[in-house]
Motif scaffolding. Structure first.
Motif, PDB file in Angstrom:
ATOM      1  N   ARG A 189       6.508   0.018   0.057  1.00  0.00           N
ATOM      2  CA  ARG A 189       5.905  -1.097  -0.683  1.00  0.00           C
ATOM      3  C   ARG A 189       4.446  -0.782  -1.012  1.00  0.00           C
ATOM      4  O   ARG A 189       3.991  -0.984  -2.145  1.00  0.00           O
ATOM      5  N   ASN A 190       3.700  -0.306  -0.020  1.00  0.00           N
ATOM      6  CA  ASN A 190       2.297   0.018  -0.253  1.00  0.00           C
ATOM      7  C   ASN A 190       2.131   1.152  -1.254  1.00  0.00           C
ATOM      8  O   ASN A 190       1.208   1.147  -2.075  1.00  0.00           O
ATOM      9  N   LEU A 201      -0.051   0.887  -4.616  1.00  0.00           N
ATOM     10  CA  LEU A 201      -1.130   1.843  -4.869  1.00  0.00           C
ATOM     11  C   LEU A 201      -0.863   2.660  -6.128  1.00  0.00           C
ATOM     12  O   LEU A 201      -1.805   3.019  -6.848  1.00  0.00           O
ATOM     13  N   ARG A 225      -8.536  -1.207   4.150  1.00  0.00           N
ATOM     14  CA  ARG A 225      -8.238  -0.544   2.884  1.00  0.00           C
ATOM     15  C   ARG A 225      -8.290  -1.514   1.700  1.00  0.00           C
ATOM     16  O   ARG A 225      -8.901  -1.233   0.677  1.00  0.00           O
ATOM     17  N   ARG A 226      -7.618  -2.662   1.822  1.00  0.00           N
ATOM     18  CA  ARG A 226      -7.499  -3.560   0.678  1.00  0.00           C
ATOM     19  C   ARG A 226      -8.871  -4.048   0.216  1.00  0.00           C
ATOM     20  O   ARG A 226      -9.195  -3.972  -0.976  1.00  0.00           O
ATOM     21  N   TYR A 240      -6.651   6.342  -2.322  1.00  0.00           N
ATOM     22  CA  TYR A 240      -5.314   5.751  -2.435  1.00  0.00           C
ATOM     23  C   TYR A 240      -4.261   6.651  -1.791  1.00  0.00           C
ATOM     24  O   TYR A 240      -3.342   6.175  -1.125  1.00  0.00           O
ATOM     25  N   ALA A 244      -1.787   5.603   1.337  1.00  0.00           N
ATOM     26  CA  ALA A 244      -0.326   5.569   1.266  1.00  0.00           C
ATOM     27  C   ALA A 244       0.308   6.178   2.512  1.00  0.00           C
ATOM     28  O   ALA A 244       1.408   5.792   2.910  1.00  0.00           O
ATOM     29  N   THR A 287       0.640   3.955   6.653  1.00  0.00           N
ATOM     30  CA  THR A 287       1.755   3.218   7.246  1.00  0.00           C
ATOM     31  C   THR A 287       3.074   3.983   7.134  1.00  0.00           C
ATOM     32  O   THR A 287       4.151   3.399   7.307  1.00  0.00           O
ATOM     33  N   LEU A 298      -1.711  -5.338  -1.557  1.00  0.00           N
ATOM     34  CA  LEU A 298      -1.653  -4.265  -0.568  1.00  0.00           C
ATOM     35  C   LEU A 298      -1.612  -4.833   0.840  1.00  0.00           C
ATOM     36  O   LEU A 298      -2.297  -5.815   1.143  1.00  0.00           O
ATOM     37  N   ARG A 299      -0.817  -4.227   1.708  1.00  0.00           N
ATOM     38  CA  ARG A 299      -0.685  -4.695   3.084  1.00  0.00           C
ATOM     39  C   ARG A 299      -0.822  -3.511   4.048  1.00  0.00           C
ATOM     40  O   ARG A 299       0.171  -2.896   4.448  1.00  0.00           O
ATOM     41  N   ILE A 300      -2.055  -3.183   4.383  1.00  0.00           N
ATOM     42  CA  ILE A 300      -2.328  -2.127   5.359  1.00  0.00           C
ATOM     43  C   ILE A 300      -3.190  -2.743   6.455  1.00  0.00           C
ATOM     44  O   ILE A 300      -4.286  -3.233   6.175  1.00  0.00           O
TER      45      ILE A 300
END
Length: 404
Positions: free
Chosen positions: A17-18, A22, A82-83, A129, A133, A136, A197-199
């Motif tokens: 997903r991330n 990205l 990150r986001r 980016y 990636a 995660t 984004l979900r980090i």
């Protein structure tokens, strides 16, 4: 495996997903680089008076902005995540685009250089980016995650040059201000994409696990080889790409043909990205990087063989393909050699080295083209490729590297 990676759902769902998010941000935010490359030298030439030898200085300022911001950007994201960090970078790109457009309208070469440097600073965040990636991702998915993100550049390879073509006369009779105004709009859109984004924000560094000293890591053979390959792939690509629009126009080709040449080049840079990660997993990073270097040498030979449109476009396509294999492979080498607690420092140091040398290459590009011609630009590429390939072969044949 890192703490973040350990929490990944089965099948790397979060990582995938991330990577998609990205890649989308890369497709829009990455257009800043292609707009600058396609237009920076021509705008510099347009703004300068009699001495045109500094026409590529704006592109150099762009790369210097990236190099100077690479370490602060990594450290900022280590602190705020990150986001949030990536969204800061997008806002910087908005400011840079608006300032560059204004400087061209005012006829200020110095102002344009400073504004483009601000746009370059935003790209230090975009360059992260590919590392984000992998944050995660499981070890098996890391090369593919990096490759997926770079695939977003395929869209940027269309968006950037087409933006130049459509907007270069937006503020006619003043040329080239339009593309940079459009850059500000695109960067705003990239900021919206990054909101998805979900980090997880990394925990504070554990003082009991400080990691190896950075100096020790930078002097390791594995890092030196990985950095040399990344530097060579990116700097040589930039050396030729920066000079190409100026050389094409000097040979009687149009600004539109020059912009389309950059478009084909950027498409070739990112089109292989869906398979590059798989190639690295199957054949190893060393072989993929070596293949990239050979393609860069082939690009130099095509460029030296003639001054027709086909030579320029064919050489630029090969240049993009070689960059992809060489740079993605080198990135995978860097990602694998750093421990979790060392990752931010090592990645920042690597990007600083890469873009420091790219800045030198972009400035040298205009000088070499002005003093010795297009053939010499390509000849320099071939010579450096030979030296870097020899280094890669020595590293691959001197035994299995130590485990980090």
């Amino acid at each position: 495996m890192t703490t973040a990676a350990a929490a990944i759902p089965d099948g790397d769902r979060l990582a995938k997903r991330n990577a998609v998010v990205l890649a989308g941000a890369q497709a829009i935010g990455g257009a800043t680089a292609s707009i600058t490359i396609a237009t920076g030298g021509l705008a510099g030439h347009y703004l300068l008076a009699e001495d045109k030898s500094l026409a590529t200085l704006p592109i150099t300022c762009f790369v210097v902005g990236t190099a100077a911001t690479s370490i602060p950007a990594a450290m900022l994201m280590r602190r705020i995540g990150r986001r949030a960090g990536f969204m800061v970078g997008a806002v910087v790109s908005v400011m840079g685009g608006a300032a560059a457009s204004t400087a061209i309208l005012m006829g200020s070469f110095l102002g344009f250089c400073l504004a483009v440097a601000l746009g370059g600073a935003s790209q230090a965040f975009v360059q992260q980016y590919r590392y984000a990636a992998a944050d995660t991702a499981s070890d098996a998915f890391k090369p593919k995650a990096v490759s997926w993100v770079l695939f977003g550049g395929l869209a940027a390879g269309i968006v950037g040059p087409q933006t130049v073509i459509l907007t270069q006369e937006l503020f006619s009779p003043v040329l080239f201000a339009g593309p940079f105004a459009a850059q500000a709009v695109l960067a705003t859109a990239a900021c919206l994409v990054l909101a998805f984004l979900r980090i997880p924000t990394p925990p504070p560094p554990d003082p009991t696990v400080p990691g190896r000293p950075l100096r020790a890591i930078l002097l390791e053979r594995r890092f030196l080889v990985a950095a040399a390959c990344g530097v060579s792939a990116y700097a040589l690509m930039n050396l030729v790409m920066t000079a190409a629009p100026l050389a094409m126009v000097a040979c009687g080709l149009s600004h539109t043909q020059a912009a389309l040449g950059i478009q084909w080049h950027v498409l070739a840079m990112f089109a292989p990205s869906f398979v590059t990660g798989s190639l690295i997993v199957r054949y190893g990073a060393h072989r993929v990087v070596a293949a990239g270097l050979m393609i860069l040498a082939a690009a130099g030979l095509v460029g030296m063989s003639g001054l027709a449109l086909a030579n320029f476009w064919g050489g630029l396509v090969l240049l993009g393909l070689g960059w992809n294999l060489g740079f993605v492979g080198a990135t995978a080498m860097v990602v694998r050699l750093a421990r979790p607690e060392e990752r931010a420092r090592v990645q920042a140091a690597n990007d600083f080295l890469v873009f420091g040398f790219v800045a030198v290459a972009s400035l040298a590009s205009g000088r070499i083209l002005d003093a010795a011609g297009w053939a010499m630009v390509n000849g320099v590429t071939i010579a450096i490729v030979v030296a870097c390939t020899a280094l890669l072969i020595v590293d691959a044949t001197t035994g299995k590297p130590r485990t980090a």
